[in-house]
Design a protein around this motif. Sequence first.
Motif, mmCIF file in Angstrom:
data_model
loop_
_atom_site.group_PDB
_atom_site.id
_atom_site.type_symbol
_atom_site.label_atom_id
_atom_site.label_comp_id
_atom_site.label_asym_id
_atom_site.label_seq_id
_atom_site.Cartn_x
_atom_site.Cartn_y
_atom_site.Cartn_z
ATOM 1 N N ALA A 34 0.850 -1.191 0.000
ATOM 2 C CA ALA A 34 0.000 0.000 0.000
ATOM 3 C C ALA A 34 0.883 1.237 0.000
ATOM 4 C CB ALA A 34 -0.896 0.009 1.236
ATOM 5 N N THR A 35 0.469 2.243 -0.762
ATOM 6 C CA THR A 35 1.233 3.484 -0.766
ATOM 7 C C THR A 35 0.861 4.328 0.439
ATOM 8 O OG1 THR A 35 -0.385 4.682 -2.119
ATOM 9 C CG2 THR A 35 1.381 3.520 -3.285
ATOM 10 N N SER A 36 1.773 5.218 0.800
ATOM 11 C CA SER A 36 1.563 6.154 1.904
ATOM 12 C C SER A 36 1.761 7.566 1.377
ATOM 13 C CB SER A 36 2.581 5.887 3.019
ATOM 14 O OG SER A 36 2.634 6.979 3.917
ATOM 15 N N SER A 37 0.707 8.362 1.403
ATOM 16 C CA SER A 37 0.851 9.739 0.927
ATOM 17 C C SER A 37 1.828 10.507 1.801
ATOM 18 C CB SER A 37 -0.508 10.442 0.889
ATOM 19 O OG SER A 37 -1.069 10.540 2.184
ATOM 20 N N GLY A 38 1.773 10.276 3.105
ATOM 21 C CA GLY A 38 2.698 10.955 4.018
ATOM 22 C C GLY A 38 4.129 10.506 3.827
ATOM 23 N N GLY A 39 4.307 9.207 3.605
ATOM 24 C CA GLY A 39 5.655 8.689 3.365
ATOM 25 C C GLY A 39 6.247 9.220 2.075
ATOM 26 N N SER A 58 1.974 9.251 -10.307
ATOM 27 C CA SER A 58 3.274 8.863 -10.860
ATOM 28 C C SER A 58 4.019 7.955 -9.892
ATOM 29 C CB SER A 58 4.096 10.108 -11.175
ATOM 30 O OG SER A 58 5.378 9.758 -11.606
ATOM 31 N N ASN A 59 4.045 8.336 -8.626
ATOM 32 C CA ASN A 59 4.705 7.514 -7.610
ATOM 33 C C ASN A 59 3.976 6.193 -7.428
ATOM 34 O OD1 ASN A 59 6.636 7.096 -5.335
ATOM 35 N ND2 ASN A 59 4.746 7.112 -4.166
ATOM 36 N N THR A 60 2.656 6.228 -7.438
ATOM 37 C CA THR A 60 1.868 5.011 -7.253
ATOM 38 C C THR A 60 2.129 4.017 -8.382
ATOM 39 O OG1 THR A 60 0.181 6.202 -6.019
ATOM 40 C CG2 THR A 60 -0.468 4.112 -6.987
ATOM 41 N N ARG A 61 2.172 4.501 -9.614
ATOM 42 C CA ARG A 61 2.474 3.604 -10.740
ATOM 43 C C ARG A 61 3.851 2.959 -10.558
ATOM 44 N NH1 ARG A 61 -0.144 7.683 -13.579
ATOM 45 N NH2 ARG A 61 1.827 8.707 -14.087
ATOM 46 N N ALA A 62 4.832 3.731 -10.104
ATOM 47 C CA ALA A 62 6.181 3.187 -9.895
ATOM 48 C C ALA A 62 6.173 2.126 -8.796
ATOM 49 C CB ALA A 62 7.153 4.310 -9.542
ATOM 50 N N SER A 72 -2.744 -1.296 -2.946
ATOM 51 C CA SER A 72 -3.734 -0.370 -2.417
ATOM 52 C C SER A 72 -3.075 1.002 -2.421
ATOM 53 C CB SER A 72 -4.131 -0.775 -0.997
ATOM 54 O OG SER A 72 -5.005 0.184 -0.445
ATOM 55 N N ALA A 73 -3.818 2.024 -2.818
ATOM 56 C CA ALA A 73 -3.235 3.362 -2.932
ATOM 57 C C ALA A 73 -3.875 4.346 -1.962
ATOM 58 C CB ALA A 73 -3.386 3.884 -4.350
#
Length: 94
Positions: A34-39, A58-62, A72-73
Amino acid sequence: FNPLHAGSGAVVVATVFDAGSARIVAGLGFEIVATSSGGFAATLGRRDGRITREEAPSNTRAVFAATNLPPSADFEHGFGDASEAVMETERGTA
């Protein structure tokens, strides 16, 4: 995610901030990323909530491309309050 819950019913999700950290947690055996917007914001030297609509997808795709794990995003509030704004953000991840 349902097949992952079939065994014990619980799954530990690793929250990551970029593609490199996604590869690390995949190598450690996590089953979901899962991505972290804060991270992610911290990797740019910013506070949570200070990334742009263009930077987040862009970061999520990477991150998603770095592993074969189910993703999970975290897109904070979808970069808008109206459903149209959230859908525009979602289209940016495709």
